[in-house]
Design an enzyme around this catalytic site. Structure first.
Site, PDB file in Angstrom:
ATOM      1  N   LYS A 146      43.041  49.861  38.589  1.00  0.00           N
ATOM      2  CA  LYS A 146      43.117  48.828  39.635  1.00  0.00           C
ATOM      3  C   LYS A 146      43.716  47.544  39.077  1.00  0.00           C
ATOM      4  O   LYS A 146      44.620  46.964  39.657  1.00  0.00           O
ATOM      5  CB  LYS A 146      41.720  48.489  40.192  1.00  0.00           C
ATOM      6  CG  LYS A 146      40.987  49.635  40.823  1.00  0.00           C
ATOM      7  CD  LYS A 146      39.621  49.209  41.332  1.00  0.00           C
ATOM      8  CE  LYS A 146      38.649  48.736  40.262  1.00  0.00           C
ATOM      9  NZ  LYS A 146      38.223  49.746  39.299  1.00  0.00           N
TER      10      LYS A 146
ATOM     11  N   ARG B 285      32.890  46.123  46.803  1.00  0.00           N
ATOM     12  CA  ARG B 285      32.410  47.245  46.019  1.00  0.00           C
ATOM     13  C   ARG B 285      31.205  47.911  46.667  1.00  0.00           C
ATOM     14  O   ARG B 285      30.666  48.860  46.121  1.00  0.00           O
ATOM     15  CB  ARG B 285      31.974  46.687  44.682  1.00  0.00           C
ATOM     16  CG  ARG B 285      32.635  47.330  43.518  1.00  0.00           C
ATOM     17  CD  ARG B 285      32.050  46.641  42.313  1.00  0.00           C
ATOM     18  NE  ARG B 285      32.429  47.274  41.121  1.00  0.00           N
ATOM     19  CZ  ARG B 285      33.459  46.900  40.377  1.00  0.00           C
ATOM     20  NH1 ARG B 285      34.234  45.916  40.734  1.00  0.00           N
ATOM     21  NH2 ARG B 285      33.693  47.535  39.263  1.00  0.00           N
TER      22      ARG B 285
ATOM     23  N   ARG C  75      40.874  51.787  26.051  1.00  0.00           N
ATOM     24  CA  ARG C  75      41.206  50.462  26.581  1.00  0.00           C
ATOM     25  C   ARG C  75      40.814  49.392  25.573  1.00  0.00           C
ATOM     26  O   ARG C  75      39.770  49.461  24.947  1.00  0.00           O
ATOM     27  CB  ARG C  75      40.483  50.196  27.903  1.00  0.00           C
ATOM     28  CG  ARG C  75      40.712  48.749  28.353  1.00  0.00           C
ATOM     29  CD  ARG C  75      40.452  48.546  29.788  1.00  0.00           C
ATOM     30  NE  ARG C  75      39.037  48.678  30.121  1.00  0.00           N
ATOM     31  CZ  ARG C  75      38.556  48.493  31.344  1.00  0.00           C
ATOM     32  NH1 ARG C  75      39.381  48.181  32.318  1.00  0.00           N
ATOM     33  NH2 ARG C  75      37.290  48.633  31.563  1.00  0.00           N
TER      34      ARG C  75
ATOM     35  N   ARG D 125      35.589  46.526  25.430  1.00  0.00           N
ATOM     36  CA  ARG D 125      34.618  45.841  26.289  1.00  0.00           C
ATOM     37  C   ARG D 125      33.250  46.488  26.140  1.00  0.00           C
ATOM     38  O   ARG D 125      33.152  47.710  26.050  1.00  0.00           O
ATOM     39  CB  ARG D 125      35.083  45.961  27.750  1.00  0.00           C
ATOM     40  CG  ARG D 125      35.401  44.628  28.392  1.00  0.00           C
ATOM     41  CD  ARG D 125      36.152  44.783  29.692  1.00  0.00           C
ATOM     42  NE  ARG D 125      35.390  45.428  30.750  1.00  0.00           N
ATOM     43  CZ  ARG D 125      35.887  45.687  31.965  1.00  0.00           C
ATOM     44  NH1 ARG D 125      37.129  45.358  32.248  1.00  0.00           N
ATOM     45  NH2 ARG D 125      35.157  46.283  32.882  1.00  0.00           N
TER      46      ARG D 125
ATOM     47  N   ARG E 231      28.576  53.527  35.108  1.00  0.00           N
ATOM     48  CA  ARG E 231      29.442  52.845  36.076  1.00  0.00           C
ATOM     49  C   ARG E 231      30.058  53.837  37.060  1.00  0.00           C
ATOM     50  O   ARG E 231      30.229  53.539  38.239  1.00  0.00           O
ATOM     51  CB  ARG E 231      30.550  52.074  35.347  1.00  0.00           C
ATOM     52  CG  ARG E 231      30.033  50.779  34.703  1.00  0.00           C
ATOM     53  CD  ARG E 231      30.942  50.282  33.610  1.00  0.00           C
ATOM     54  NE  ARG E 231      32.240  49.868  34.066  1.00  0.00           N
ATOM     55  CZ  ARG E 231      33.324  49.797  33.290  1.00  0.00           C
ATOM     56  NH1 ARG E 231      33.239  50.102  32.010  1.00  0.00           N
ATOM     57  NH2 ARG E 231      34.466  49.409  33.791  1.00  0.00           N
TER      58      ARG E 231
HETATM   59  P1  AP5 Z   1      42.440  49.144  34.179  1.00  0.00           P
HETATM   60  O1  AP5 Z   1      43.626  48.726  34.967  1.00  0.00           O
HETATM   61  O2  AP5 Z   1      41.826  48.181  33.238  1.00  0.00           O
HETATM   62  O3  AP5 Z   1      41.349  49.807  35.163  1.00  0.00           O
HETATM   63  P2  AP5 Z   1      40.413  49.159  36.260  1.00  0.00           P
HETATM   64  O4  AP5 Z   1      40.433  50.074  37.422  1.00  0.00           O
HETATM   65  O5  AP5 Z   1      40.758  47.720  36.483  1.00  0.00           O
HETATM   66  O6  AP5 Z   1      39.035  49.317  35.496  1.00  0.00           O
HETATM   67  P3  AP5 Z   1      37.838  48.297  35.261  1.00  0.00           P
HETATM   68  O7  AP5 Z   1      36.997  48.841  34.155  1.00  0.00           O
HETATM   69  O8  AP5 Z   1      38.335  46.906  35.134  1.00  0.00           O
HETATM   70  O9  AP5 Z   1      37.090  48.505  36.578  1.00  0.00           O
HETATM   71  P4  AP5 Z   1      35.687  48.182  36.889  1.00  0.00           P
HETATM   72  O10 AP5 Z   1      35.784  48.325  38.348  1.00  0.00           O
HETATM   73  O11 AP5 Z   1      34.640  49.003  36.271  1.00  0.00           O
HETATM   74  O12 AP5 Z   1      35.457  46.769  36.195  1.00  0.00           O
HETATM   75  P5  AP5 Z   1      35.471  45.286  36.746  1.00  0.00           P
HETATM   76  O13 AP5 Z   1      36.000  44.416  35.709  1.00  0.00           O
HETATM   77  O14 AP5 Z   1      36.035  45.248  38.114  1.00  0.00           O
HETATM   78  O15 AP5 Z   1      42.839  50.479  33.381  1.00  0.00           O
HETATM   79  C1  AP5 Z   1      41.926  51.117  32.517  1.00  0.00           C
HETATM   80  C2  AP5 Z   1      42.644  51.541  31.216  1.00  0.00           C
HETATM   81  O16 AP5 Z   1      43.548  52.592  31.497  1.00  0.00           O
HETATM   82  C3  AP5 Z   1      43.479  50.434  30.564  1.00  0.00           C
HETATM   83  O17 AP5 Z   1      43.376  50.562  29.180  1.00  0.00           O
HETATM   84  C4  AP5 Z   1      44.891  50.711  31.067  1.00  0.00           C
HETATM   85  O18 AP5 Z   1      45.861  50.267  30.143  1.00  0.00           O
HETATM   86  C5  AP5 Z   1      44.890  52.216  31.189  1.00  0.00           C
HETATM   87  N1  AP5 Z   1      45.692  52.702  32.318  1.00  0.00           N
HETATM   88  C6  AP5 Z   1      45.837  52.143  33.558  1.00  0.00           C
HETATM   89  N2  AP5 Z   1      46.622  52.910  34.345  1.00  0.00           N
HETATM   90  C7  AP5 Z   1      46.956  54.003  33.593  1.00  0.00           C
HETATM   91  C8  AP5 Z   1      47.734  55.184  33.841  1.00  0.00           C
HETATM   92  N3  AP5 Z   1      48.311  55.402  35.027  1.00  0.00           N
HETATM   93  N4  AP5 Z   1      47.829  56.085  32.843  1.00  0.00           N
HETATM   94  C9  AP5 Z   1      47.234  55.880  31.629  1.00  0.00           C
HETATM   95  N5  AP5 Z   1      46.495  54.786  31.335  1.00  0.00           N
HETATM   96  C10 AP5 Z   1      46.353  53.859  32.291  1.00  0.00           C
HETATM   97  O19 AP5 Z   1      33.887  45.026  36.897  1.00  0.00           O
HETATM   98  C11 AP5 Z   1      33.053  44.979  35.755  1.00  0.00           C
HETATM   99  C12 AP5 Z   1      31.622  44.782  36.197  1.00  0.00           C
HETATM  100  O20 AP5 Z   1      31.496  43.543  36.914  1.00  0.00           O
HETATM  101  C13 AP5 Z   1      31.066  45.838  37.159  1.00  0.00           C
HETATM  102  O21 AP5 Z   1      30.570  46.957  36.488  1.00  0.00           O
HETATM  103  C14 AP5 Z   1      29.969  45.012  37.868  1.00  0.00           C
HETATM  104  O22 AP5 Z   1      28.823  44.904  37.065  1.00  0.00           O
HETATM  105  C15 AP5 Z   1      30.590  43.639  37.984  1.00  0.00           C
HETATM  106  N6  AP5 Z   1      31.299  43.439  39.258  1.00  0.00           N
HETATM  107  C16 AP5 Z   1      32.635  43.192  39.423  1.00  0.00           C
HETATM  108  N7  AP5 Z   1      32.949  43.075  40.731  1.00  0.00           N
HETATM  109  C17 AP5 Z   1      31.784  43.246  41.408  1.00  0.00           C
HETATM  110  C18 AP5 Z   1      31.452  43.249  42.800  1.00  0.00           C
HETATM  111  N8  AP5 Z   1      32.396  43.069  43.749  1.00  0.00           N
HETATM  112  N9  AP5 Z   1      30.159  43.475  43.132  1.00  0.00           N
HETATM  113  C19 AP5 Z   1      29.219  43.655  42.191  1.00  0.00           C
HETATM  114  N10 AP5 Z   1      29.467  43.673  40.867  1.00  0.00           N
HETATM  115  C20 AP5 Z   1      30.735  43.471  40.480  1.00  0.00           C
HETATM  116 MG    MG Z   2      39.812  45.891  36.016  1.00  0.00          MG
END
Ligand code: AP5
Ligand code: MG
Length: 214
Positions: A13, A88, A127, A160, A171
């Protein structure tokens, strides 16, 4: 253009949201990044969010919803924005729909980046994140120019805390229970578009552009 990115943790994402934001000159709003910046700065919000994030749990809706609803009303969001990691939960999505409706507005697209769980666990191990500016890399698929160093700000990259395999599994469980229902929610609203997130990241981006330019 107002877009929501959907998808499991690690689906890509953030990777795609940054490219879309760059292409269309609209802000990329990631709740995860906002929480991590608050944790880094030691704010009250950061302290509360950290308790949940370290366990792979969601931060309570009341801490996230107001933050996003305020953010999307700022001046730079007039032309549109891309929301990454929000909504979410169904209550978050409902609040967003209602907040937009009260402004006579609505989302244009919900883009679901689809990747199977097994692929996610291996992907997340590779990552690397910049603790200073938040940039994200992958040791194999998106390597920094100098191993272990952020291209943008020169800081040392880290794994991370919530990317440890046990926390990634937690997660994913939380995603299936609380976030996956949003796929049906946006499908019923007629704005859901799904892309295969298992393709090369540039191909995924082309598939998204094809949708946005259609
Ligand atoms: P990346 O683009 O980093 O993936 P992502 O979908 O953004 O994954 P996140 O871990 O950031 O998602 P998340 O939803 O768990 O975390 P968030 O920070 O939102 O890609 C992943 C890896 O793969 C990278 O290394 C990239 O280079 C690689 N990659 C990408 N595309 C690829 C491809 N096509 N092929 C190969 N490799 C690829 O949230 C973290 C925490 O915050 C949550 O757990 C929660 O506790 C809290 N939080 C955040 N938002 C909310 C909310 N709205 N409500 C409640 N809690 C929340
Ligand atoms: Mg992300």
């Amino acid at each position: 253009m107002k877009i929501v990115m959907l998808g499991a943790p690690g689906a890509g994402k953030g990777t795609q949201a940054i490219k879309i934001a760059d292409k269309y000159g609209i802000p990329h709003i990631s709740t995860g990044d906002i929480f991590r910046a608050n944790i880094k700065n030691g704010t009250e919000l950061g302290k509360k969010a950290k308790e949940y994030m370290d366990q792979g749990l969601l931060v309570p809706d009341e801490l996230t919803t107001n933050l996003v609803v305020d953010r999307i009303q700022q001046e730079d969001c007039k032309k549109g924005y891309i929301l990454d990691g929000f909504p979410r939960t169904i209550p978050q999505a409902t609040c967003l729909t209602e907040a937009l409706a009260s402004l006579n507005d609505a989302l244009d697209y919900a883009i679901n980046v689809d990747v199977q769980d097994e692929k996610i666990v291996t992907r997340m191990g590779g990552r690397r994140a910049c603790p200073n500016c938040g940039a994200t890399y992958h040791v194999k698929y998106m390597a920094p120019k100098i191993e272990g160093i952020c291209d943008t700000c020169g800081a040392e990259l880290i794994l991370r805390a919530d990317d440890e395999p046990a926390t990634v599994q937690k997660r994913l469980d939380v995603y299936h229970a609380q976030t996956q229902p949003l796929i049906d929610y946006y499908n019923e609203k007629g704005i859901l578009k799904t892309v295969d997130g298992d393709k090369d990241l540039n191909e995924v981006f082309s598939d998204i552009l094809a949708i946005l330019e259609a």
